[in-house]
Design a protein around this motif. Structure first.
Motif, short mmCIF file in Angstrom:
data_model
loop_
_atom_site.label_atom_id
_atom_site.label_comp_id
_atom_site.label_asym_id
_atom_site.label_seq_id
_atom_site.Cartn_x
_atom_site.Cartn_y
_atom_site.Cartn_z
N THR A 202 0.84 -1.19 0.00
CA THR A 202 0.00 0.00 0.00
C THR A 202 0.88 1.25 0.00
O THR A 202 1.75 1.39 0.86
CB THR A 202 -0.88 0.03 1.26
OG1 THR A 202 -1.43 -1.26 1.47
CG2 THR A 202 -1.98 1.07 1.14
N VAL A 203 0.66 2.15 -0.96
CA VAL A 203 1.38 3.43 -0.94
C VAL A 203 0.45 4.59 -0.58
O VAL A 203 0.91 5.65 -0.19
CB VAL A 203 2.12 3.72 -2.27
CG1 VAL A 203 3.28 2.76 -2.45
CG2 VAL A 203 1.19 3.67 -3.47
N ARG B 197 3.41 -0.79 -12.94
CA ARG B 197 4.02 -0.93 -11.60
C ARG B 197 3.02 -0.81 -10.46
O ARG B 197 3.32 -1.17 -9.33
CB ARG B 197 5.07 0.16 -11.39
CG ARG B 197 6.38 -0.07 -12.09
CD ARG B 197 7.41 0.92 -11.59
NE ARG B 197 7.89 0.61 -10.25
CZ ARG B 197 8.40 1.50 -9.40
NH1 ARG B 197 8.48 2.76 -9.73
NH2 ARG B 197 8.82 1.12 -8.20
N LYS C 97 -4.03 2.94 -3.34
CA LYS C 97 -3.06 2.70 -4.42
C LYS C 97 -1.96 1.79 -3.90
O LYS C 97 -1.54 1.90 -2.73
CB LYS C 97 -2.47 4.04 -4.86
CG LYS C 97 -1.45 3.96 -5.96
CD LYS C 97 -1.03 5.36 -6.38
CE LYS C 97 0.01 5.31 -7.48
NZ LYS C 97 0.39 6.66 -7.91
C1 LIG Z 1 4.25 -16.06 2.00
C2 LIG Z 1 2.95 -15.37 1.65
C3 LIG Z 1 2.38 -14.59 2.75
C4 LIG Z 1 1.38 -13.62 2.21
C5 LIG Z 1 0.63 -12.98 3.31
C6 LIG Z 1 -0.24 -11.97 2.70
C7 LIG Z 1 -1.33 -11.54 3.56
C8 LIG Z 1 -2.38 -10.95 2.67
C9 LIG Z 1 -2.13 -9.52 2.53
C10 LIG Z 1 -2.82 -8.96 1.35
C11 LIG Z 1 -3.18 -7.60 1.68
C12 LIG Z 1 -2.57 -6.51 0.88
C13 LIG Z 1 -2.94 -5.19 1.47
C14 LIG Z 1 -2.12 -4.80 2.65
C15 LIG Z 1 -0.79 -4.32 2.19
C16 LIG Z 1 0.01 -3.67 3.23
O1 LIG Z 1 -0.38 -3.45 4.33
S1 LIG Z 1 1.61 -3.23 2.76
C17 LIG Z 1 2.25 -2.43 4.21
C18 LIG Z 1 2.09 -0.95 4.17
N1 LIG Z 1 2.84 -0.34 3.08
C19 LIG Z 1 4.18 -0.26 3.11
O2 LIG Z 1 4.83 -0.69 4.05
C20 LIG Z 1 4.83 0.40 1.93
C21 LIG Z 1 5.89 1.42 2.38
N2 LIG Z 1 6.45 2.08 1.20
C22 LIG Z 1 7.53 1.57 0.56
O3 LIG Z 1 8.16 0.61 0.99
C23 LIG Z 1 7.98 2.26 -0.71
O4 LIG Z 1 7.29 3.50 -0.80
C24 LIG Z 1 7.61 1.43 -1.95
C25 LIG Z 1 6.17 0.92 -1.90
C26 LIG Z 1 8.54 0.19 -2.01
C27 LIG Z 1 7.76 2.24 -3.20
O5 LIG Z 1 9.10 2.65 -3.25
P1 LIG Z 1 9.73 3.09 -4.65
O6 LIG Z 1 9.85 1.91 -5.53
O7 LIG Z 1 10.93 3.88 -4.38
O8 LIG Z 1 8.54 4.01 -5.16
P2 LIG Z 1 8.48 4.96 -6.41
O9 LIG Z 1 9.16 4.39 -7.62
O10 LIG Z 1 8.89 6.31 -5.95
O11 LIG Z 1 6.90 4.95 -6.63
C28 LIG Z 1 6.19 3.85 -7.20
C29 LIG Z 1 4.76 4.29 -7.33
O12 LIG Z 1 4.17 4.40 -6.04
C30 LIG Z 1 3.74 5.74 -5.81
N3 LIG Z 1 4.09 6.08 -4.44
C31 LIG Z 1 5.23 5.74 -3.80
N4 LIG Z 1 5.17 6.16 -2.52
C32 LIG Z 1 3.98 6.78 -2.37
C33 LIG Z 1 3.34 7.41 -1.28
N5 LIG Z 1 3.90 7.47 -0.06
N6 LIG Z 1 2.12 7.96 -1.49
C34 LIG Z 1 1.54 7.88 -2.70
N7 LIG Z 1 2.08 7.28 -3.77
C35 LIG Z 1 3.30 6.74 -3.61
C36 LIG Z 1 4.50 6.61 -6.80
O13 LIG Z 1 3.75 7.75 -7.15
C37 LIG Z 1 4.61 5.66 -7.98
O14 LIG Z 1 3.34 5.61 -8.67
P3 LIG Z 1 3.25 5.85 -10.26
O15 LIG Z 1 3.81 7.20 -10.48
O16 LIG Z 1 4.08 4.74 -10.87
O17 LIG Z 1 1.78 5.72 -10.54
#
Ligand SMILES: CCCCCCCCCCCCCCCC(=O)SCCNC(=O)CCNC(=O)[C@H](O)C(C)(C)COP(=O)(O)OP(=O)(O)OC[C@H]1O[C@@H](n2cnc3c(N)ncnc32)[C@H](O)[C@@H]1OP(=O)(O)O
Length: 183
Positions: A83-84, A112, A134
């Protein structure tokens, strides 16, 4: 309109929303529907309270985040996301101790990222909370815990239960009120 359940999705081991071994979690179940949307079923408990009798807003955020994030699996079973961005509107209290439905769908997909919307539906059909979100796409096998022999990988599985609905009925009206029934 009634929607047939086409597939139950996997549950995880310890996720706050879907972890079958997380005793503080929601233990939600998710069902892919014949209209391309994803339905989640969950019952918030006392552990999830904010004010007495009412689920914490963070719990609503968590279930909406997961439902929209999982909706990408309807078309790509091996994809999840980080989630971003997550935006919520809180319209009604979400009660504790009642079985509730959450609906999610994907509205935009790029190479992406993907985006979607979702709603938590009360027993009377009203929308309690809605969200837009997103995600950065992450293939399941690129998840940090995805190794064939890890506990998390082994327990990421579809758990069929006699309580699984075969169809879910709801109507999306223009005022965002939704009526539903589980079959
Ligand atoms: C073994 C199996 C077990 C599986 C078990 C699964 C359990 C089943 C779960 C399923 C459920 C899923 C749903 C829950 C999912 C979470 O809860 S995930 C946890 C919460 N989120 C996070 O921890 C993410 C923290 N953020 C990050 O680590 C980094 O920002 C990221 C996501 C790696 C992106 O980093 P990056 O590659 O440097 O990003 P960048 O190239 O600047 O941007 C990529 C895109 O994201 C957008 N973006 C990046 N940051 C942001 C921001 N802060 N705000 C807005 N847009 C943003 C950019 O605008 C860009 O979009 P586009 O322009 O391409 O449209």
């Amino acid at each position: 309109m009634k929607h047939k359940v086409l597939r139950k999705q996997e549950n995880s081991r310890m996720c706050l929303v879907c972890g079958v071994k997380n005793d503080f979690g929601l233990k939600a179940s998710f069902y892919e529907l014949d209209n391309g949307e994803l339905a989640g079923i969950f019952t918030p408990r006392e552990e999830h309270q904010s004010y007495p009798g009412i689920a914490h807003g963070g719990i609503s955020a968590a279930i909406l985040d997961e439902t929209i994030g999982r909706a990408i699996m309807v078309t790509d079973r091996d994809m999840l996301g980080y989630t971003v961005e997550l935006n919520l509107k809180y319209k009604k209290h979400v009660p504790l101790g009642q079985k509730l439905i959450v609906i999610g769908r994907i509205t935009r997909e790029k190479s992406r990222t993907f985006e979607g919307t979702g709603e938590i539906i009360l027993a009377n059909g009203e929308v309690a909370a809605s969200a837009t979100a997103k995600y950065l796409k992450v293939p399941l096998d690129k998840m940090p815990s995805f190794q064939e022999d890890s506990e998390d990988r082994m327990e990421w599985q579809v758990n069929i239960s006699e309580n699984d609905p075969r169809e879910i009925e709801y109507e999306q009206k223009t005022d965002m009120k939704t009526c539903l029934r589980l079959g």
